[in-house]
Structure formats: C-alpha cells, structure tokens
Scaffold this active site. Sequence first.
Site, PDB file in Angstrom:
ATOM      1  N   ARG A 193      35.220  23.176 -19.526  1.00 16.21           N
ATOM      2  CA  ARG A 193      34.906  21.753 -19.527  1.00 16.21           C
ATOM      3  C   ARG A 193      34.954  21.269 -18.080  1.00 16.21           C
ATOM      4  O   ARG A 193      35.831  21.678 -17.313  1.00 16.21           O
ATOM      5  CB  ARG A 193      35.903  20.962 -20.381  1.00 16.21           C
ATOM      6  CG  ARG A 193      35.642  21.041 -21.876  1.00 16.21           C
ATOM      7  CD  ARG A 193      34.340  20.360 -22.265  1.00 16.21           C
ATOM      8  NE  ARG A 193      34.070  20.364 -23.695  1.00 16.21           N
ATOM      9  CZ  ARG A 193      33.316  21.268 -24.332  1.00 16.21           C
ATOM     10  NH1 ARG A 193      32.779  22.278 -23.663  1.00 16.21           N
ATOM     11  NH2 ARG A 193      33.098  21.172 -25.633  1.00 16.21           N
ATOM     12  N   THR A 210      32.760  27.641 -17.277  1.00 18.25           N
ATOM     13  CA  THR A 210      31.951  27.401 -18.478  1.00 18.25           C
ATOM     14  C   THR A 210      32.809  26.695 -19.535  1.00 18.25           C
ATOM     15  O   THR A 210      32.471  26.710 -20.705  1.00 18.25           O
ATOM     16  CB  THR A 210      31.439  28.732 -19.074  1.00 18.25           C
ATOM     17  OG1 THR A 210      32.562  29.612 -19.228  1.00 18.25           O
ATOM     18  CG2 THR A 210      30.391  29.382 -18.200  1.00 18.25           C
ATOM     19  N   ALA A 249      25.778  27.395 -21.810  1.00 18.98           N
ATOM     20  CA  ALA A 249      26.378  28.704 -22.108  1.00 18.98           C
ATOM     21  C   ALA A 249      26.169  29.149 -23.552  1.00 18.98           C
ATOM     22  O   ALA A 249      25.980  30.325 -23.823  1.00 18.98           O
ATOM     23  CB  ALA A 249      27.861  28.700 -21.769  1.00 18.98           C
ATOM     24  N   HIS A 256      25.018  22.827 -18.878  1.00 15.50           N
ATOM     25  CA  HIS A 256      25.847  23.014 -20.087  1.00 15.50           C
ATOM     26  C   HIS A 256      25.073  23.873 -21.100  1.00 15.50           C
ATOM     27  O   HIS A 256      24.739  23.432 -22.197  1.00 15.50           O
ATOM     28  CB  HIS A 256      26.250  21.672 -20.706  1.00 15.50           C
ATOM     29  CG  HIS A 256      27.504  21.784 -21.532  1.00 15.50           C
ATOM     30  ND1 HIS A 256      28.460  20.803 -21.599  1.00 15.50           N
ATOM     31  CD2 HIS A 256      27.965  22.779 -22.334  1.00 15.50           C
ATOM     32  CE1 HIS A 256      29.447  21.180 -22.393  1.00 15.50           C
ATOM     33  NE2 HIS A 256      29.162  22.385 -22.853  1.00 15.50           N
ATOM     34  N   GLU A 286      28.397  14.385 -17.477  1.00 13.39           N
ATOM     35  CA  GLU A 286      27.169  15.096 -17.859  1.00 13.39           C
ATOM     36  C   GLU A 286      26.165  14.111 -18.426  1.00 13.39           C
ATOM     37  O   GLU A 286      26.563  13.229 -19.183  1.00 13.39           O
ATOM     38  CB  GLU A 286      27.494  16.165 -18.898  1.00 13.39           C
ATOM     39  CG  GLU A 286      28.392  17.251 -18.310  1.00 13.39           C
ATOM     40  CD  GLU A 286      28.714  18.386 -19.273  1.00 13.39           C
ATOM     41  OE1 GLU A 286      28.140  18.423 -20.381  1.00 13.39           O
ATOM     42  OE2 GLU A 286      29.522  19.234 -18.910  1.00 13.39           O
ATOM     43  N   ARG A 346      39.607  32.759 -27.598  1.00 17.97           N
ATOM     44  CA  ARG A 346      38.498  33.637 -28.031  1.00 17.97           C
ATOM     45  C   ARG A 346      37.526  33.961 -26.903  1.00 17.97           C
ATOM     46  O   ARG A 346      37.143  35.099 -26.698  1.00 17.97           O
ATOM     47  CB  ARG A 346      37.686  32.944 -29.129  1.00 17.97           C
ATOM     48  CG  ARG A 346      38.429  32.638 -30.382  1.00 17.97           C
ATOM     49  CD  ARG A 346      37.476  31.924 -31.334  1.00 17.97           C
ATOM     50  NE  ARG A 346      38.194  31.306 -32.426  1.00 17.97           N
ATOM     51  CZ  ARG A 346      38.757  30.111 -32.367  1.00 17.97           C
ATOM     52  NH1 ARG A 346      38.673  29.393 -31.267  1.00 17.97           N
ATOM     53  NH2 ARG A 346      39.399  29.618 -33.409  1.00 17.97           N
ATOM     54  N   ILE A 347      37.103  32.916 -26.169  1.00 20.24           N
ATOM     55  CA  ILE A 347      36.047  33.138 -25.169  1.00 20.24           C
ATOM     56  C   ILE A 347      36.608  33.902 -23.971  1.00 20.24           C
ATOM     57  O   ILE A 347      35.958  34.804 -23.437  1.00 20.24           O
ATOM     58  CB  ILE A 347      35.387  31.799 -24.766  1.00 20.24           C
ATOM     59  CG1 ILE A 347      34.750  31.147 -26.009  1.00 20.24           C
ATOM     60  CG2 ILE A 347      34.336  32.017 -23.680  1.00 20.24           C
ATOM     61  CD1 ILE A 347      34.235  29.726 -25.813  1.00 20.24           C
TER      62      ILE A 347
HETATM   63  C1  GLV Z   1      30.201  23.747 -25.835  1.00 21.67           C
HETATM   64  O1  GLV Z   1      30.549  23.403 -24.761  1.00 21.67           O
HETATM   65  C2  GLV Z   1      31.045  23.771 -26.970  1.00 21.67           C
HETATM   66  O2  GLV Z   1      32.193  23.307 -26.905  1.00 21.67           O
HETATM   67  O3  GLV Z   1      30.602  24.257 -28.005  1.00 21.67           O
END
Ligand code: GLV
Length: 369
Positions: A266, A264, A319, A317, A295, A161-162
């Site tokens: 992992r 963006t 986004a 982190h 993190e 999706r992203i």
């Molecule tokens: C953020 O990194 C998520 O997986 O929603």
Amino acid sequence: MTQRIRVFATCDIGDALNILRQKGYDLEVYPQPEAPPKALIVEKVKSGVQGLITTLRDSIDAEVFAAGKGTLRVVSQLAVGFDNINRADANKYKIPFTNTADVLTEATAEFAFFLMGALARKLWPAEHLTRDNQWGYWHPFLPFLGDEVTGKTVAVIGTGRIGLAMIKKCAGFDMDILCYDPAYENREYIQAIQETMDLRFERGISRDKTMIRYTTLDDCLKSADFISLHVPLQRPGEGSNPTYHLINESTLRSMKPTAMLINTSRGPVVDETALARALRENWIAGAALDVYENEPLPADSPLRDPGLADRCRLLPHFASAGRITRLSSDPEKGMAGRCVQGLIDVIEGNYGGDITKMPYVVNKEAFAK
Ligand code: GLV
C-alpha cells in the site's frame, strides 16, 4: 411475492456479476470507470440495498454503515487489502465484509518480482535507448549497466501470503532471503524453503549455497540489495503494528546506497517525499512502485521528476491485474468470483448462516458468540 435481493456494485467487476443476475438478484452497477462519489454510495445504501460490492477506491466508514442500519447485510470487496473499510465501524454496526485473499497471491508476488528485475536490469531505460534511436553501438559497459538479481540478497518485509509467495519466487533465482514481519512469522515455511535451497545446492542445481532467515527490520534494511514490501497498511492507532511510513527518511538512510525498494503493498507504507529525496540524493539506487500515498499518482508528485526516471519505476496499481486473477468467475481463481461468492455466502446464509465460518468474511470477530 418475495422481494428480490438488491445489490449495488460501485464498479463493473465483469461476468461474475451474471451469477447474481442468474439468481434473480436486482443488481445495479455504477456505470463509469471512475469510483462513484461517496454521497452516491451512501444514497444507494440508504435506499435499502442488502449487498454492496466495493473496490479499494471506495471509502466505507461509519457514514455508509449507518446509512445501511437494518438493511445492509454485507459489503463485498474486490481486493485483498481492506484499509478503505473501517473495520471498527463495520463491527459497531455488525455488518460483515469480505475480501478476495489468496486468489491474487501469486499474481501480486510475480509482479513484485518482475518489478524488481525490471528495475535492476534497467529494462525501461534500455528500451528507451532502442526506441529513441540512441543505441549507437554495442559496448561492454556504455551507456550503462544493470545489476543481476540472481545471487543477491532480498529482504521480504511482511511474510503473509504474498510475502511467502515472493520468497518462493526469489528462492528460484538463488537469492539469499532475509525476512521480517512484526506480527506473523511462518518459520515452518522458511525452514521448508531452506531445505529446498540446500537440496538445490547438493544436487548441483544452484552453484552457491543460499540461505533464508527471519531477522530484524534494521538488519533487513542494512544488508539487503532489494527490499520488497508486503505488509498491510495500518495507520497509527489502527493496530499494534503500524506500517504507515514504515519506509521514511530514517529507514531509507539506513539502506545501502546500492539498494532498491519495491512496493506492491500500500502506498502510505512509504513516505514518498522522503523516497523522492533518497533517489535524488542517491541514498538508495532505485525504487519500483505500484501503489502510492494518493492514487492515481498526482501530476505534481515528486516521484515524476524526469531526473529520476532511469531509477524509479511507476506502475498503476497493477500487480493483481492478470486476466484470470481479476476476472475469473471461479472463486478459487478470480477476485471477481470470490467477491461474488463472499456476498452470496452472507446473503443466502451459507455455512448454516454462521458468519464466523464463512471463508471470505474478514471481520469474523464481530459475530463470535
Ligand atoms: C490490491 O491492491 C488488493 O488489495 O487487492
């Protein structure tokens, strides 16, 4: 008197939790901004909560599922990624877990796009120049120039999706687009993007013809000006397409010296030690990261080297961190709303109680008849 449903949230996820309170659930929210210790999560689960709301900071594994044997009915995660939840353990204990896919797609993709632009156009060093009162004159090329994004080639690694949303945004900037995904190809979408590219050219909206195609990882790395990562994290042994350290010394060395990397997805998809070296030794021109192997980013991370600051953007982190995306109580808009709805679906037996039909449950395979 019927027992109230007990839920423990490892984090305050905002007003969406009022939906549970209004339904009369007995909700306990961990009050600190930091993640609770694992032992506390285990203790709460052992005490009999039926619902557990988690974030990507919580490690949810056999210890947690075993503690909830017979009582824990759902783990509801506020994130699309779920590498912190051990799927095999969830399946062993037959406990469904949910995620918040879709509602953060556009926010995450636009953030990746903005990182790419900020890195390429050197927004951070340019602002420093102004703020630090080092902007002594306007000059055609001094003290530095950035690089345009428009008309360049971007490689989108991972076309879920992203990744697809990132493609849509890059197409709007007249970029050529190379796509790679070891597990999932959406050729229909790529074809539709090519058709819109062709139309933009034909109608004089884009000056040059642009193209999009699936290709090999190697071609992506060798040919692209920008490489943007959109794959889930799979550590070796976790699945058929491991992505752990997909970006490593060898893949970094195969990129162009002018290439820039955007992550963006992992953190562990990138070997940070190799990346810091690649930046120091100019194997590539820049990197913009929103996620890290550990993190928050440790104080001694080599990525913090001040010598790299002009070409290495480091974000926390962030986004999906848009107000509506993170907090809307509407499950069609916000992660919080979707997280709460995922929990309610399981607890209240929506969809006729058939877990395989519940849209936000991830590990449906454990419940197939
Ligand atoms: C953020 O990194 C998520 O997986 O929603």
